[in-house]
Design an enzyme around this catalytic site. Sequence first.
Site, PDB file in Angstrom:
ATOM      1  N   GLN A  44       5.065 -10.574 -10.602  1.00 58.13           N
ATOM      2  CA  GLN A  44       4.904  -9.915  -9.300  1.00 58.13           C
ATOM      3  C   GLN A  44       5.074 -10.886  -8.162  1.00 58.13           C
ATOM      4  OE1 GLN A  44       1.651  -7.122  -8.825  1.00 58.13           O
ATOM      5  NE2 GLN A  44       1.327  -7.773  -6.719  1.00 58.13           N
TER       6      GLN A  44
ATOM      7  N   ASP B 248      -6.121  -7.694 -16.354  1.00 59.65           N
ATOM      8  CA  ASP B 248      -4.817  -7.145 -16.716  1.00 59.65           C
ATOM      9  C   ASP B 248      -4.946  -5.632 -16.874  1.00 59.65           C
ATOM     10  OD1 ASP B 248      -2.352  -6.469 -17.723  1.00 59.65           O
ATOM     11  OD2 ASP B 248      -2.303  -8.064 -19.231  1.00 59.65           O
ATOM     12  N   GLY B 249      -4.454  -4.898 -15.886  1.00 61.62           N
ATOM     13  CA  GLY B 249      -4.586  -3.448 -15.918  1.00 61.62           C
ATOM     14  C   GLY B 249      -3.867  -2.797 -17.075  1.00 61.62           C
TER      15      GLY B 249
ATOM     16  N   ILE C  36       0.880  -1.169   0.000  1.00 60.56           N
ATOM     17  CA  ILE C  36       0.000   0.000   0.000  1.00 60.56           C
ATOM     18  C   ILE C  36       0.913   1.214   0.000  1.00 60.56           C
ATOM     19  CG2 ILE C  36      -0.196  -0.124   2.530  1.00 60.56           C
ATOM     20  CD1 ILE C  36      -2.884   1.281   2.314  1.00 60.56           C
ATOM     21  N   SER C  37       0.657   2.155  -0.886  1.00 58.31           N
ATOM     22  CA  SER C  37       1.532   3.318  -1.024  1.00 58.31           C
ATOM     23  C   SER C  37       1.557   4.144   0.250  1.00 58.31           C
ATOM     24  CB  SER C  37       1.072   4.191  -2.199  1.00 58.31           C
ATOM     25  OG  SER C  37       1.185   3.505  -3.415  1.00 58.31           O
TER      26      SER C  37
END
Length: 316
Positions: free
Chosen positions: A312, A234-235, A151-152
């Site tokens: 990932q 798939d973004g 999480i950023s």
Amino acid sequence: MKDWASNSHLLLWCCCWWWSGKANKTVLETVSSKRTTLFPRFLSRNVYTRGALFGSQHLSTSTLVAQVCCGDRVGRLFFPNNFSYQRTLRRAMAWLSRGRNQAELVKALKENGLIKTERVEKTLLTVDRGYFCKYRPYEDSPQPIGWNATISAPHMHVTCLELLNEHLKPGSKVLDIGSGSGYLTACMGVMVRPKGLVVGIEHIPGLARQSIENIEKSQKDLLDEGVVRIVVGDGRKGYPEEAPFDAIHVGAAAGTAPRVLLDQLAPGGRMLIPEGTMEQELVQYDKAEDGTISKRHITFVRYVPLCSPEQQIRGI
């Protein structure tokens, strides 16, 4: 003589540490008000770069002290490489923006000049980061959420919300690629309701399920009303089923912005995406009404790469 020298060194170090603690309030006030004091001669380049004032070899805190004491011009002189300078200052922000709960974190982010609009402040007070992050949720630093994802840091969420603020109006349609924990997706959902739509697309099914659970704990009504929708996909291909979008946020770094995403941006829309590999920058793309696209550099960042699920999970 050796013992005396050693004790003197220890005493000097303790005095510096005490001084730094007493000065914290002044440092915070100075940074938040963007004022600088005029005593650079007390801070040598050696102390500045090594962090000797705080007995540390890390740059973050010493950079912050030098930034406050010497001002931005001197800071950039010591760090002529813009990437190193901005990266170090971001690390220093983690020392400043923290709290024991969401309200204290938001207060710190506002005092440090990161939150600029009342609308973003209200949104962050509404969506508690504690529901989306198991570890140190109220510190201004990224945290792991599983599957080699993070999480950023709060300051990055604030930056993106502020930049997209005018494009996150009630009724707007938004795409959040790499929605991760679901935190930013939920924040944008709060800003576009009612009748708006935020599609969070995540390529790892387990992470998508986890983000739905997080949103159910925090803002279940966003899911019930259909304002927020989490999908697995798939973004890198966007989400043509709901295109075009008034705003697109990409939470992973690509070498360059995929053309398919720019094509799915509505006229008048804005996209934020990290670009680069080793040295990344957050880039803002704006599409004019006639379809022309302009590009603007925002800041240097560090994101996980925009890649396949297998890459990932394997940490490539």
